[in-house]
Design a protein around this motif. Structure first.
Motif, PDB file in Angstrom:
ATOM      1  N   CYS A  65      -3.564   5.349   6.839  1.00  0.00           N
ATOM      2  CA  CYS A  65      -2.140   5.365   6.500  1.00  0.00           C
ATOM      3  C   CYS A  65      -1.387   6.351   7.391  1.00  0.00           C
ATOM      4  CB  CYS A  65      -1.932   5.798   5.049  1.00  0.00           C
ATOM      5  SG  CYS A  65      -2.435   4.590   3.844  1.00  0.00           S
TER       6      CYS A  65
ATOM      7  N   ARG B 271       0.850  -1.181   0.000  1.00  0.00           N
ATOM      8  CA  ARG B 271       0.000   0.000   0.000  1.00  0.00           C
ATOM      9  C   ARG B 271       0.897   1.245   0.000  1.00  0.00           C
ATOM     10  NH1 ARG B 271      -3.063  -0.258   5.322  1.00  0.00           N
ATOM     11  NH2 ARG B 271      -4.220  -1.898   4.331  1.00  0.00           N
TER      12      ARG B 271
ATOM     13  N   CYS C 288      -5.035   9.972   4.129  1.00  0.00           N
ATOM     14  CA  CYS C 288      -5.761   8.783   4.586  1.00  0.00           C
ATOM     15  C   CYS C 288      -5.526   8.583   6.086  1.00  0.00           C
ATOM     16  CB  CYS C 288      -5.281   7.559   3.796  1.00  0.00           C
ATOM     17  SG  CYS C 288      -5.904   6.015   4.486  1.00  0.00           S
TER      18      CYS C 288
ATOM     19  N   CYS D 134      -8.584   1.286   2.447  1.00  0.00           N
ATOM     20  CA  CYS D 134      -8.121   1.331   3.846  1.00  0.00           C
ATOM     21  C   CYS D 134      -9.310   1.593   4.762  1.00  0.00           C
ATOM     22  CB  CYS D 134      -7.112   2.459   4.039  1.00  0.00           C
ATOM     23  SG  CYS D 134      -5.637   2.338   3.038  1.00  0.00           S
TER      24      CYS D 134
ATOM     25  N   HIS E 210      -7.574   4.882  -1.351  1.00  0.00           N
ATOM     26  CA  HIS E 210      -7.587   4.595   0.086  1.00  0.00           C
ATOM     27  C   HIS E 210      -8.980   4.343   0.660  1.00  0.00           C
ATOM     28  CE1 HIS E 210      -3.255   5.013   0.761  1.00  0.00           C
ATOM     29  NE2 HIS E 210      -3.376   5.537  -0.451  1.00  0.00           N
TER      30      HIS E 210
HETATM   31 ZN   LIG Z   1      -4.658   4.474   3.309  1.00  0.00          ZN
END
Ligand SMILES: [Zn+2]
Length: 251
Positions: A55, A46, A52, A136, A133
């Motif tokens: 992240c 990733r 994000c 995510c 994302h």
């Molecule tokens: Zn992310």
């Protein structure tokens, strides 16, 4: 860019003998990406995006907006992944412009750097925004339909839903729910009288999503019951009033 679940599903399918093309098709991932995962199994899965919150865990973000958008995603939303692009789509019939505005605002709050599109389709408006994302934020994405696979929240998601159950329920009920008027008859002083009463009904084919809905109602101490294989209803007068106050009208 792809979540670890997609990557490990690809690895398992390749190990079981599926071809790169078959795995790419079934997971909606580019063949070149599958080939790279096969040939470089230890490469990072990733790319970091500072926008994000998963992240970049120190980024502040609106948890109540996330709880609501998660509800909408589990109700009527989907992620589509194709040639390295990821698009979140949520669709409604045109009679609910208020919900289209609500979801557009939620997306704009959570992903302010992405453009929100309204795509007209016959009788429907699709709200969509591309962002890798989303994977995510919605790790429940996977091959197949939601009711055909396990839908379990990750611990960080459960924590957010537990803290913001009303927002989560707004997403669920405003996508897969409806507020209807029922009626019943009762004999009073020898006379048959008709009573109208409102109720909320949530309809979804996934038992897992039903369980999440029921748990969030429990958090708000709103009584509910399963009223059919695919239905859950909130019908006691005080319960309907409490849910009305928590999630607002489906406009
Ligand atoms: Zn992310």
């Amino acid at each position: 860019m792809y979540n670890d679940r997609v990557r490990s599903a690809a690895r398992d399918a390749l190990a079981a003998g599926s071809s790169v093309s078959d795995v790419a098709r079934s997971l909606g991932v580019a063949r070149s990406t599958i080939r790279e995962w096969r040939d470089r199994p230890n490469s990072p899965s990733r790319q970091i995006d500072k926008q994000c919150p998963r992240c970049s865990p120190h980024r502040s973000w609106s948890l109540c907006s996330y709880a609501a958008l998660l509800g909408f995603y589990l109700g009527d939303g989907c992620l589509s992944t194709h040639v390295g692009k990821v698009v979140l789509r949520v669709s409604w019939d045109e009679s609910h412009p208020g919900i289209v505005d609500d979801v557009s605002e939620l997306i704009a709050t959570l992903a302010p750097h992405r453009t929100v599109f309204h795509v007209p389709a016959p009788g429907t408006t699709v709200v969509q925004a591309g962002w890798k994302h989303w994977l995510c934020l919605f790790p429940q994405h996977g091959p197949g339909r939601k009711h055909e696979r396990t839908i379990a929240l990750e611990p960080w998601q459960q924590e957010i839903v537990d803290a913001h159950p009303a927002d989560f329920l707004r997403g669920l009920f405003h996508s897969d729910g409806c507020r209807t008027r029922n009626w019943a008859t009762k004999v009073v002083a020898g006379e048959k009288k008709r009573y109208d009463y409102p109720r909320w009904e949530f309809s979804n084919r996934s038992d897992d999503i039903h369980a999440l809905c029921g748990a969030a109602l429990d958090k708000l101490q709103i009584p509910w019951r399963r009223s059919g294989r695919f239905h859950l209803s909130v019908s006691r007068r005080e319960a309907v009033a409490a849910l009305d106050a928590a999630i607002g009208p489906k406009a």
